[in-house]
Design a protein around this motif. Structure first.
Motif, PDB file in Angstrom:
ATOM      1  N   GLN A 121       0.795  -1.148  -0.109  1.00  0.00           N
ATOM      2  CA  GLN A 121      -0.007  -0.013   0.011  1.00  0.00           C
ATOM      3  C   GLN A 121       0.744   1.279   0.212  1.00  0.00           C
ATOM      4  OE1 GLN A 121      -3.324  -0.417   3.008  1.00  0.00           O
ATOM      5  NE2 GLN A 121      -2.642  -2.491   3.087  1.00  0.00           N
ATOM      6  N   HIS A 122       0.633   2.097  -0.799  1.00  0.00           N
ATOM      7  CA  HIS A 122       1.309   3.391  -1.182  1.00  0.00           C
ATOM      8  C   HIS A 122       1.194   4.019   0.132  1.00  0.00           C
ATOM      9  CE1 HIS A 122       3.491   6.454  -3.066  1.00  0.00           C
ATOM     10  NE2 HIS A 122       2.429   7.146  -3.222  1.00  0.00           N
ATOM     11  N   ASN A 123       2.380   4.694   0.380  1.00  0.00           N
ATOM     12  CA  ASN A 123       2.287   5.707   1.946  1.00  0.00           C
ATOM     13  C   ASN A 123       2.042   4.986   3.163  1.00  0.00           C
ATOM     14  OD1 ASN A 123       3.277   7.905   0.376  1.00  0.00           O
ATOM     15  ND2 ASN A 123       1.254   8.765  -0.224  1.00  0.00           N
ATOM     16  N   LYS A 124       2.190   3.844   3.133  1.00  0.00           N
ATOM     17  CA  LYS A 124       2.011   3.015   4.214  1.00  0.00           C
ATOM     18  C   LYS A 124       3.093   2.281   4.719  1.00  0.00           C
ATOM     19  CE  LYS A 124      -1.202  -0.702   6.462  1.00  0.00           C
ATOM     20  NZ  LYS A 124      -1.428   0.115   7.691  1.00  0.00           N
ATOM     21  N   THR A 125       3.426   2.557   5.926  1.00  0.00           N
ATOM     22  CA  THR A 125       4.799   1.860   6.488  1.00  0.00           C
ATOM     23  C   THR A 125       4.795   0.717   7.456  1.00  0.00           C
ATOM     24  OG1 THR A 125       5.867   4.073   6.307  1.00  0.00           O
ATOM     25  CG2 THR A 125       6.952   2.589   7.712  1.00  0.00           C
ATOM     26  N   LEU A 126       3.786   1.112   8.229  1.00  0.00           N
ATOM     27  CA  LEU A 126       3.662   0.046   9.420  1.00  0.00           C
ATOM     28  C   LEU A 126       2.267  -1.154   9.092  1.00  0.00           C
ATOM     29  CD1 LEU A 126       4.068   1.948  12.717  1.00  0.00           C
ATOM     30  CD2 LEU A 126       5.744   0.246  11.550  1.00  0.00           C
ATOM     31  N   THR A 130      -3.958  -6.303  12.919  1.00  0.00           N
ATOM     32  CA  THR A 130      -5.438  -5.863  13.008  1.00  0.00           C
ATOM     33  C   THR A 130      -5.461  -5.143  11.752  1.00  0.00           C
ATOM     34  OG1 THR A 130      -4.541  -3.781  14.364  1.00  0.00           O
ATOM     35  CG2 THR A 130      -5.544  -5.807  15.520  1.00  0.00           C
ATOM     36  N   ASP A 131      -4.765  -4.636  10.891  1.00  0.00           N
ATOM     37  CA  ASP A 131      -4.788  -3.717   9.854  1.00  0.00           C
ATOM     38  C   ASP A 131      -5.532  -4.499   8.635  1.00  0.00           C
ATOM     39  OD1 ASP A 131      -3.423  -1.840  10.949  1.00  0.00           O
ATOM     40  OD2 ASP A 131      -1.564  -1.880   9.733  1.00  0.00           O
ATOM     41  N   GLU A 132      -6.486  -3.901   7.826  1.00  0.00           N
ATOM     42  CA  GLU A 132      -7.089  -4.460   6.652  1.00  0.00           C
ATOM     43  C   GLU A 132      -6.177  -4.990   5.632  1.00  0.00           C
ATOM     44  OE1 GLU A 132     -10.285  -3.214   3.263  1.00  0.00           O
ATOM     45  OE2 GLU A 132      -9.162  -1.642   4.237  1.00  0.00           O
ATOM     46  N   CYS A 133      -6.496  -6.304   5.447  1.00  0.00           N
ATOM     47  CA  CYS A 133      -5.601  -6.722   4.291  1.00  0.00           C
ATOM     48  C   CYS A 133      -6.141  -6.618   2.731  1.00  0.00           C
ATOM     49  CB  CYS A 133      -5.658  -8.321   4.576  1.00  0.00           C
ATOM     50  SG  CYS A 133      -4.795  -8.757   5.958  1.00  0.00           S
ATOM     51  N   LEU A 134      -5.302  -6.237   1.941  1.00  0.00           N
ATOM     52  CA  LEU A 134      -5.461  -5.842   0.675  1.00  0.00           C
ATOM     53  C   LEU A 134      -4.799  -6.411  -0.294  1.00  0.00           C
ATOM     54  CD1 LEU A 134      -6.116  -2.018   1.261  1.00  0.00           C
ATOM     55  CD2 LEU A 134      -7.954  -3.866   0.673  1.00  0.00           C
ATOM     56  N   PRO A 135      -4.829  -7.967  -0.287  1.00  0.00           N
ATOM     57  CA  PRO A 135      -3.790  -8.646  -1.148  1.00  0.00           C
ATOM     58  C   PRO A 135      -3.824  -8.439  -2.725  1.00  0.00           C
ATOM     59  CG  PRO A 135      -5.581 -10.015  -0.503  1.00  0.00           C
ATOM     60  CD  PRO A 135      -5.519  -8.708   0.146  1.00  0.00           C
ATOM     61  N   GLN A 136      -3.240  -8.356  -3.408  1.00  0.00           N
ATOM     62  CA  GLN A 136      -2.946  -7.945  -4.934  1.00  0.00           C
ATOM     63  C   GLN A 136      -2.632  -9.236  -5.924  1.00  0.00           C
ATOM     64  OE1 GLN A 136      -4.237  -4.874  -5.907  1.00  0.00           O
ATOM     65  NE2 GLN A 136      -4.485  -4.877  -3.632  1.00  0.00           N
ATOM     66  N   ASN A 222       2.425 -11.737  12.834  1.00  0.00           N
ATOM     67  CA  ASN A 222       3.393 -11.161  12.287  1.00  0.00           C
ATOM     68  C   ASN A 222       4.630 -11.975  12.490  1.00  0.00           C
ATOM     69  OD1 ASN A 222       1.665  -9.477  10.576  1.00  0.00           O
ATOM     70  ND2 ASN A 222       2.645  -7.706  11.362  1.00  0.00           N
ATOM     71  N   VAL A 223       5.417 -12.311  11.711  1.00  0.00           N
ATOM     72  CA  VAL A 223       6.661 -12.796  12.209  1.00  0.00           C
ATOM     73  C   VAL A 223       7.905 -12.306  11.398  1.00  0.00           C
ATOM     74  CG1 VAL A 223       8.162 -14.910  12.492  1.00  0.00           C
ATOM     75  CG2 VAL A 223       5.712 -15.337  12.727  1.00  0.00           C
ATOM     76  N   TYR A 281       6.755  -4.647   9.196  1.00  0.00           N
ATOM     77  CA  TYR A 281       5.882  -5.774   9.740  1.00  0.00           C
ATOM     78  C   TYR A 281       6.238  -6.142  11.335  1.00  0.00           C
ATOM     79  CZ  TYR A 281       5.410  -5.711   4.589  1.00  0.00           C
ATOM     80  OH  TYR A 281       5.307  -5.334   3.463  1.00  0.00           O
ATOM     81  N   PRO A 282       5.726  -4.929  12.416  1.00  0.00           N
ATOM     82  CA  PRO A 282       6.244  -5.573  13.509  1.00  0.00           C
ATOM     83  C   PRO A 282       5.625  -6.910  14.069  1.00  0.00           C
ATOM     84  CG  PRO A 282       5.436  -3.173  13.302  1.00  0.00           C
ATOM     85  CD  PRO A 282       5.123  -4.019  12.148  1.00  0.00           C
TER      86      PRO A 282
END
Length: 294
Positions: A121-126, A130-136, A222-223, A281-282
């Motif tokens: 995702q553009h302009n997304k760092t972390l 719990t974040d929305e998943c937007l697989p492409q 996340n690992v 990806y903490p």
């Protein structure tokens, strides 16, 4: 010893997990390829065929743990169609879940997923669990669909491990392609862009923790290694001794934009964004849990 099934046991992750557990568990594995030399009992099994999966558990009723590593990766194989990823990633997960649901002895099921489920995702760092998943990509979509099937249908305890790009002393592909073009090193801009990676040591520590954990609610983690690394560090540590080509950031920005308007290659899109923006990806959730135990 307790018996554990590792699917995809001849792959990079599966083989390392098997080797690390060999003194604690009776290990059997599956592979879709025949004739591969492997120190563990390995059954040739097409996990996309439910009857073969059911037969596997009938022949080994003492299996207590399952680690599902088998998958078609981003760019492996000759058929990279969406249908191929569904057949090799989603359907095997469904078949394993359905088979394990009928068993009482399974104490833990570990699903090897991927941070690709978040999408680039553009302009997304972390990126947090719990974040929305937007697989492409088809790969990422089938990884998320497998997680969703587990969540909806699994009648047993499971852990879904979303691995950041994996590396080890034996497997540096995920490092090399971010700092090398053939025999030359390269850096985009000043090389200070950061990326979370996942060492094999981190994977093994997390897997062992999940296997030893008492049954609890099923979760997604996340690992990744605790500290993201800069491309400058990766080049210094893993790069070749030859010349380094410095690529202006604007050139990669243009590559991303041209790709978006023309061929729309997902691999180019994802990897140019990784070179331009921090992608972190903490893994605080799993590390906090592990620190409480150890």
């Amino acid at each position: 010893m307790k018996k554990i099934l590792i699917t995809g046991i001849t792959g990079n992750v599966g083989s390392e997990i098997a080797d690390s557990l060999k003194n604690e568990y009776n290990i059997i594995g599956t592979s879709r390829n025949e004739g591969i030399v492997n120190p563990f009992e390995t059954i040739t099994c097409d996990l996309s065929e439910s009857d073969q999966v059911n037969q596997l558990f009938l022949e080994h009723p003492d299996i207590e743990y399952v680690i599902h590593c088998a998958a078609l990766a981003h760019n492996k194989g000759t058929d990279l169609s969406e249908g191929a990823f569904i057949k090799n990633n989603l359907i095997p997960t469904k078949n394993l879940v359905n088979a394990v649901n009928s068993l009482e002895k399974i104490k833990s099921f570990i699903y090897i997923s991927s941070i690709s489920v978040y999408g680039e995702q553009h302009n997304k760092t972390l990126y947090l669990e719990t974040d929305e998943c937007l697989p492409q990509s088809p790969y990422a979509k089938t990884k998320l669909q497998s997680e969703q099937y587990l969540k909806k249908h699994a009648q047993f305890h499971y852990s879904a491990l979303r691995l950041a790009p994996v590396y080890s002393s034996k497997f540096l592909l995920n490092v090399d392609r971010r700092i090398r073009i053939r025999d030359f090193n390269y850096l985009v801009g000043n090389g200070d862009t950061k990326l979370s990676l996942c060492s094999m040591e981190t994977i093994l520590r997390v897997v062992k923790h999940e296997l030893r954990k008492e049954k609890s609610s099923s979760e997604v983690f996340n690992v990744a290694d605790k500290n993201p690394l800069t491309y400058k560090y990766l080049k210094k540590t893993y790069g070749s001794k030859k010349i380094t080509v410095f690529i202006p950031r604007i050139a990669v920005v243009l590559m991303n934009q041209i790709n978006k308007k023309t061929i729309k290659n997902q691999f180019i899109h994802e990897n140019t964004l990784k070179l331009l923006e921090d992608k972190i990806y903490p893994a605080d959730k799993i590390f906090k849990e592990m620190d409480q135990v150890f």
